[in-house]
Design an enzyme around this catalytic site. Structure first.
Site, PDB file in Angstrom:
ATOM      1  N   GLY A  13       8.756  -0.614  37.549  1.00  0.00           N
ATOM      2  CA  GLY A  13       9.010   0.530  37.170  1.00  0.00           C
ATOM      3  C   GLY A  13       9.527   0.191  35.574  1.00  0.00           C
ATOM      4  O   GLY A  13       9.765  -1.001  35.467  1.00  0.00           O
ATOM      5  N   CYS A  14       9.773   1.067  34.916  1.00  0.00           N
ATOM      6  CA  CYS A  14      10.044   0.419  33.427  1.00  0.00           C
ATOM      7  C   CYS A  14      10.602   1.662  32.571  1.00  0.00           C
ATOM      8  O   CYS A  14      10.569   2.914  32.731  1.00  0.00           O
ATOM      9  CB  CYS A  14       8.755   0.249  32.950  1.00  0.00           C
ATOM     10  SG  CYS A  14       8.008  -1.184  33.697  1.00  0.00           S
ATOM     11  N   ALA A  15      11.014   1.099  31.304  1.00  0.00           N
ATOM     12  CA  ALA A  15      11.346   2.007  30.126  1.00  0.00           C
ATOM     13  C   ALA A  15      10.109   1.727  29.052  1.00  0.00           C
ATOM     14  O   ALA A  15      10.075   0.483  28.848  1.00  0.00           O
ATOM     15  CB  ALA A  15      12.684   1.816  29.872  1.00  0.00           C
TER      16      ALA A  15
END
Lengths: 363, 501, 152
Positions: A13-15
C-alpha cells in the site's frame, strides 16, 4: 532469507503525490518532500522516492542513467558495458547527505550518455529502443547493478526509508524541475532493497503507484510477448512497460493508451455514438490483456506532462487541485493543502477517468 | 449356437412394497428392460438390457426403483478385473472393435481439481458483483498486431470479424444426427437467449434453425456433410474440425438407421445411408493445406466470418496450434480426451490424447513465446464441468470454453455412455420420433439458460473475490492459480506455483 | 376459462397423469395407498394411437364444454356447470344411469370402478390446489392449464 523484488511478488500500500507547472517554470524539490511527508503514516519506512522532470537542462540531450551498485567489482564490470555501448559525457556520484535513518546505502552513480551511433545503426533501431534494451540487459544480467532511472532531462531518486528522509538524503532542494512526483511505500513483505522502491522508470516514463493490481500476471504475460522482461515483478514495472509498449512501440496517442489501461465498461461503450463506440470496442478487443484491474491510483510522469489514473471503480483515493500554472495530485487532500493552502478546483477524478496535464510546448 | 459368457452389467432393484404396477417404467424404457406380467400382476426386469440411464428411476412415481452395478464378482485380481474380462467376452463373441460413448472415463489426473484459486485479502479489496459492474463479455477472433490511428486520431485499422459472447462459454459441436432435433433446438434457443453461440457439428444446419444464425457456428469437417453456401453464410463463424478429443485420429460414423428424412436432407445424403466422416480431411494432408481451406472458406464468405480450427489435444499440440495460428485461423479450439462423443472405439477413447489442462497451458505459453498469442483466440474444450473449471481454464490462458457433456447433462443426459445405440431414453442422442419427443425444447432450453446463468453468476463471484472486474484480466493470469499435490514438472507445464509458495 | 390442454407432440404416454389424478382424488392422498387400498378411476386417460410411423399418445379428459351434453342428459340433476364454467358431478345425487357416458362426444366421462356403488367419474379440474394434479406432474409439459385464447 527474505527474497527481494524480482524473486517474489510483494504487494504494498502507499502514498503518492505530484506537482506539475504546465508553463515549465521550475521549482525545487522542497514542496514535494513536504507534501509526501504529511502522509508519513501511509508508508512504513521500507521505501520512498521521487521523480523530477526538467532537472538536467544542461544535459537535456543525454540519457541520464542513475545506477545502484552493490560493490566496486560490479561497478567496473557495468562501466565496461556502458563504455562499449555509450559515449559517456559525464559520470559521477549522485550527491547525498548523511541522514541518520538511512542505512546500508549502495554506491549511487549517475552517467549522462549518448548511445554509440554505429551500434544503434547496426541493430536497426532508434536510440530510445537501444537504450531501453541496454538498461533491461544490465538489470537482468549484471547482478548487483541496477539502473533506476534512464530518461532525458529527468531523474528518479529513491531508496529504503521514509520518503521525506530519502528526499533529504538526495538533497532534492538543490534540484529544480517542472514536474515532481513522490512515493511513500508500505510493502507487506520486503527486505528493503533500494531498487524496489518507487518510482519505477523506463526511459522518460516514471510511475508512482498506490495499489495492488489483480490483473498483474495477465498484464505481465502480455507485455513479455513484446520483448519486455518483468524482472522486478512489481505493478509499477508492468504498468510502465504497458505504457511504453502502447505509446512508444505501437505509436498510440496517449489518450487512446489510457482508454486501454482503464477501458470503459462495455455498457458505457454501447451508449457512445457509433463511430466512437467502434473505436472503443476495437481498443478493448485488441488490447484486452492490457486492461489494468484491481485497486490503484497512479501518477505517470513523461516528457510531455503528468497523467493521473485511477482504477475503473476507484478503489484508491486520489485528489487533484489547481493553483495558477500548477496542478497538484495526492492520495489525500491534506497533502495538497500543506503546500498550497488555498487550492482551486479541488476535484476527485472518477474511477477510470484519466487526467492528463500536458506541458505547454517548449518556446 | 453356444452359450453367451456376457453377464448383465447392472441389476434393477424394485422395491415391491412401493411398486404400484402403474407401468410407467414399462412404457418409458426403450431398451425394454421392464415388462408387466398380467397373470401375476407384477412388473419384472431383464437386467441384461439395462444401460443404467435412470429414466425409469426418475419417472417412477413411488421411487420404487434403483439400479446398481451388478454385484456378481470375479475372483479378486487387480490386473484381470471384471471389466477386462468382460471386454474379452464381448469381443470373442462379436469379433468387432469395442465401441463407447462420451469421453475418457479412466481415473487419469483431473488437473482442474488440483488447482486452487486466489482471493483478495486486506491489500486488495474483493469486489461484490451484485453492487459493482462485473464483465464477462469476450471477443473471439483474430486481433491485429496493433491498432493505428491517423493524424486526426481516427481509427484506420479494420478489426477482423469477431464472435461476441456475453459470457466465455459456447456449446460445442454436436451434430444433428448424433443428437436430436429437439436437443438442437434447445441449444440454439438457449444460445440466443444467453448471447452466446452453439455449434452445428458436422451434420449441416436444419432449415428450421437458420433463424438462430447470429448464435450459430457452422462446422466443416472431413465428411463435408451439409456444406453449401447458405450454410457457410448462416452462422457467425465457421469451424473446421480437424480432430476431436474423445477420438483423436479417428473419423466419425453415423449409422444409416439414424439417417431419416430430416437428417438426410440436412446432411445432403440419401435416407438410410451411413454417414462416414474420414479420419483425415482428404484435402488436408499438411498445414499448408489447412491454410488453403481456411482461406477458401474466408473467400467464400467474403472475409466476414472468423474461421476456427478444432484439434484434439495430442502430444505435439503446442507446435500444431502454433502452425494453425500462422495458417490464418482466427481461433484454435483444443479438445481434451475427456470430451464427449456419440461413439468412439473404446481403446481410442481411453488411451489416446492428453489432458486438456496441460495441453491448454502448453499452447498458451507456446503462442506467447512466439509473440502471437494476442492475435488468435484459444478455446478450451473437453470436459469443462462447472464454473470453477472455466475460471481455471481462463486463468491458464483460454479465451472461452466449449461445453458439450455439461449441456447435455443439463437437459437430462445421465452419462450412461450408450449414445451409439440410438435408444437414448432421454430423447437426446436418438432419432426415434417417440424418444425425441421426450425432450421438450421449451423445458430443455430453460434448463440450459438456468445452468449458464448460474455459472455466469458464479464466475462473477469468483472474479470479484480475486479483485477483478473484467474477465479480460483473468485471461492467462496464472498467478491466480496454485497447484496442490502436483510434481514440479506438472507445475512447470501448467506455469503455476504450488500452494504455499 | 382455463382448461387443461394436451399437446400430443410432447406427450410421452408415460401415464403419470393418471397416477397423480387418482392420487389427487383419493382419500389418503398417498400414491401407494391409493393404488393398494382405494379403487379410483382416473379422469384423464392416455389413448395410444398406432399410426404408421410412430406411436402417438393423446391425453383425454373432460373439455368442460360451453354447452355440455352431459348436463342436459343427466336424469338426477347430479351433473351441473358451476359459476366458473367447470362441469361437476355431485356424487350423492348420481344414480349411475350412465346417460352422460352415452352422450359425451369425447368419451371423457367414465364409469367408476367401485363395485359397491355404480356412479360416474370425470375430471373436476381440481383447480382449488392451484394447478390440476395431471398438469403439475406431467414430466414433459404436455399438459397445460391455459385459456382458450392462449391456445390459439
Amino acid at each position: 532469507m527474505l527474497k527481494k523484488e524480482g524473486e517474489i511478488r510483494i504487494p504494498s500500500g502507499c502514498a503518492i503525490s505530484g506537482i506539475i507547472d504546465k508553463k515549465r517554470n521550475r521549482f525545487n524539490g522542497s514542496d514535494i518532500i513536504k507534501s509526501i511527508a504529511l502522509m508519513h503514516d501511509r508508508s512504513n519506512g521500507l521505501g520512498g522516492g521521487f521523480a523530477g522532470y526538467g532537472i538536467y537542462p544542461q544535459y537535456k540531450d543525454f540519457f541520464a542513467l542513475h545506477i545502484f551498485y552493490d560493490n566496486e567489482t560490479i561497478k567496473h564490470k557495468t562501466e565496461d558495458f556502458l563504455n562499449a555501448h555509450f559515449e559517456i559525457e559525464s559520470a559521477g556520484n549522485i550527491p547525498t547527505r548523511k541522514v541518520s535513518s538511512i542505512a546500508n546505502k549502495p554506491l549511487i552513480w549517475r552517467y549522462f550518455v549518448q548511445p554509440r551511433i554505429y551500434k544503434v545503426k547496426d541493430l536497426c533501431m532508434d536510440e530510445k529502443e537501444f537504450t531501453a534494451r541496454c538498461v533491461i540487459r544490465i538489470n537482468r544480467e549484471f547482478d548487483g547493478a541496477y539502473v533506476f532511472s534512464s530518461g532525458k532531462n529527468m531523474g528518479a531518486f529513491k531508496g529504503v526509508g521514509y520518503p521525506e528522509d530519502i528526499g533529504d538524503f538526495f538533497m532534492l532542494e538543490n534540484y529544480e524541475g517542472y514536474i515532481w512526483t513522490a512515493h511513500g511505500r508500505f510493502p507487506t513483505n520486503t527486505p528493503g532493497w533500494w531498487g524496489g522502491a518507487h518510482p519505477f522508470t523506463m526511459l522518460d516514463w516514471s510511475i508512482v503507484h498506490n495499489g495492488e493490481i489483480s490483473s498483474y500476471d495477465a498484464n505481465r504475460r502480455f507485455v513479455e510477448m513484446y520483448g519486455y522482461n518483468c524482472a522486478l515483478q512489481t505493478d509499477t514495472e508492468v504498468i510502465t512497460y504497458l505504457l511504453d509498449l502502447l505509446v512508444r512501440k505501437h505509436n498510440l496517442p496517449i489518450e487512446k493508451a489510457l482508454q486501454i489501461l482503464v477501458a470503459p465498461f462495455w455498457n458505457e461503450i454501447e451508449k457512445e455514438n457509433p463511430e466512437k463506440a467502434k473505436e472503443l470496442k476495437a481498443l478493448r478487443t485488441v488490447y484486452a490483456s492490457a486492461l489494468i484491474n484491481g485497486p490503484f491510483s497512479i501518477l505517470v510522469g513523461y516528457e510531455d506532462g503528468l497523467i493521473a489514473l485511477n482504477d475503473r471503480i476507484k478503489l484508491r483515493s486520489m485528489v487533484m487541485a489547481e493553483k495558477g500554472n500548477k496542478t497538484f495530485f495526492a492520495s489525500e487532500e491534506s497533502a495538497i493543502r500543506v503546500i498550497c493552502p488555498e487550492p482551486e478546483n479541488i476535484y476527485h477524478p472518477a474511477g477510470g477517468e484519466p487526467i492528463v496535464v500536458k506541458l505547454e510546448a517548449k518556446i | 449356437m453356444s452359450i453367451s459368457l456376457i453377464t448383465p452389467q447392472f441389476e434393477v432393484l424394485r422395491d415391491e412394497k412401493k411398486c404400484i404396477q402403474c407401468k410407467v417404467c414399462v412404457k418409458q424404457c426403450a431398451n425394454e428392460v421392464h415388462r408387466y406380467d398380467e397373470e401375476d400382476n407384477v412388473v419384472l426386469a431383464d437386467d441384461a438390457k439395462c444401460v443404467n440411464c435412470h429414466r425409469c428411476v426418475v419417472l417412477c412415481p413411488t421411487k420404487a426403483l434403483k439400479i446398481r452395478n451388478n454385484s456378481l464378482e470375479f475372483r479378486d485380481n487387480a490386473n484381470w478385473n471384471g471389466k477386462a474380462i468382460n471386454e474379452i467376452f464381448i469381443q470373442a463373441e462379436t469379433g468387432g472393435i469395442l465401441l463407447s460413448s462420451m469421453g475418457n472415463p479412466k481415473p487419469f489426473p483431473i488437473y482442474w481439481d488440483k488447482m486452487l484459486l486466489n482471493a483478495s485479502q486486506v491489500t486488495n479489496p474483493s469486489i461484490d458483483p451484485l453492487r459493482e459492474p462485473m464483465e464477462t463479455k469476450v471477443m473471439i477472433g483474430r486481433k491485429p498486431k496493433k491498432l493505428e490511428f491517423d493524424k486526426k486520431g481516427k481509427l484506420i485499422t479494420e478489426i477482423p470479424p469477431q464472435i461476441e459472447l456475453n459470457m466465455p462459454i459456447m456449446f460445442s459441436a454436436m451434430s444433428y444426427g448424433s443428437i436430436s432435433k429437439n436437443a438442437h433446438e434447445a441449444l440454439a434457443r438457449a444460445a440466443e437467449k444467453l448471447g452466446i453461440v452453439y455449434n452445428t457439428g458436422e451434420g449441416g444446419l436444419h432449415k428450421d434453425f437458420y433463424k438462430y444464425g447470429k448464435n450459430t457456428i457452422v462446422q466443416v469437417a472431413s465428411g463435408r456433410f451439409g456444406v453449401h453456401l447458405n450454410y457457410l453464410e448462416a452462422g457467425v463463424a465457421i469451424e473446421i474440425k480437424m480432430g476431436q478429443g474423445a477420438k483423436p485420429g479417428i473419423g466419425g460414423h453415423l449409422p444409416g438407421i439414424k439417417v431419416g428424412e430430416d437428417v438426410s436432407a440436412t446432411r445432403m445424403i440419401p435416407v438410410g445411408a451411413d454417414a462416414i466422416s474420414p479420419a483425415p480431411h482428404h484435402d488436408i494432408y499438411s498445414i499448408e493445406d489447412l491454410s488453403q481451406l481456411i482461406f477458401s472458406l474466408k473467400e467464400a464468405t467474403n472475409y466476414k466470418k472468423p474461421v476456427l480450427v478444432k484439434i484434439a489435444a495430442v502430444n505435439n499440440v503446442a507446435a500444431i496450434a502454433s502452425g494453425i495460428a500462422r495458417a490464418g485461423a482466427d481461433a484454435i479450439i483444443i479438445d481434451g480426451f475427456r470430451g464427449g462423443t456419440g461413439a468412439a472405439p473404446t481403446r481410442v477413447r481411453d488411451n489416446v490424447g492428453i489432458p486438456i489442462e496441460l495441453a491448454l497451458a502448453a499452447v498458451d505459453q507456446r503462442l506467447r513465446d512466439e509473440g502471437i498469442r494476442n492475435e488468435v483466440s484459444i478455446v478450451c474444450a473437453g470436459s469443462v464441468r462447472n464454473s470453477s473449471d472455466i475460471v481455471k481454464a481462463i486463468a491458464l490462458g483460454a479465451d472461452a470454453v466449449y461445453i458439450g457433456s455439461a449441456a447435455l447433462i443439463a437437459i437430462g443426459c445421465h452419462m450412461c455412455h450408450s449414445c451409439s445405440t440410438g435408444k437414448c431414453n432421454w430423447g437426446i442422442a436418438t432419432q426415434e420420433a417417440e424418444l425425441v419427443k421426450r425432450l421438450n425444447p421449451d423445458l430443455a432450453y430453460q434448463k440450459l439458460v438456468n445452468l449458464l446463468s448460474a455459472w455466469n453468476h458464479e464466475i462473477k463471484e469468483m472474479l470479484g473475490g480475486m479483485g477483478i472486474n473484467a474477465i479480460d484480466s483473468l485471461r492467462g493470469n496464472r498467478l491466480m492459480l496454485r497447484g496442490v499435490g502436483l510434481n514440479q514438472k506438472e507445475l512447470d507445464i501448467l506455469g503455476i506455483k504450488h500452494a504455499g509458495e | 376459462m382455463k382448461k387443461v390442454y394436451a399437446f400430443e407432440k410432447n406427450c410421452l404416454g408415460c401415464g403419470l397423469c393418471e397416477v397423480y389424478c387418482k392420487t389427487a382424488h383419493s382419500k389418503s392422498k398417498d400414491i401407494i395407498k391409493t393404488y393398494r387400498k382405494e379403487n379410483i378411476t382416473s379422469a384423464i386417460v392416455i389413448e395410444e394411437i398406432l399410426s404408421p410411423k410412430a406411436k402417438t399418445y393423446f391425453a383425454l379428459q373432460c373439455r368442460h364444454c360451453a354447452d355440455p351434453k352431459c348436463v342436459k342428459a343427466c336424469i338426477s340433476g347430479a351433473m351441473y356447470k358451476d359459476q366458473n364454467g367447470i362441469v361437476k358431478n355431485i356424487k350423492e345425487k348420481c344414480v349411475g344411469c350412465l346417460s352422460c357416458v352415452l352422450v359425451c362426444p369425447f368419451g371423457a366421462v367414465k364409469r367408476n370402478k367401485d363395485k359397491e356403488r355404480k356412479i360416474i367419474s370425470k375430471c373436476d379440474l381440481c383447480i382449488e390446489t392451484g394447478t390440476p394434479a395431471c398438469v403439475e406432474n406431467c414430466p414433459n409439459n404436455a399438459l397445460k392449464l391455459m385459456d382458450e385464447e392462449e391456445v390459439k
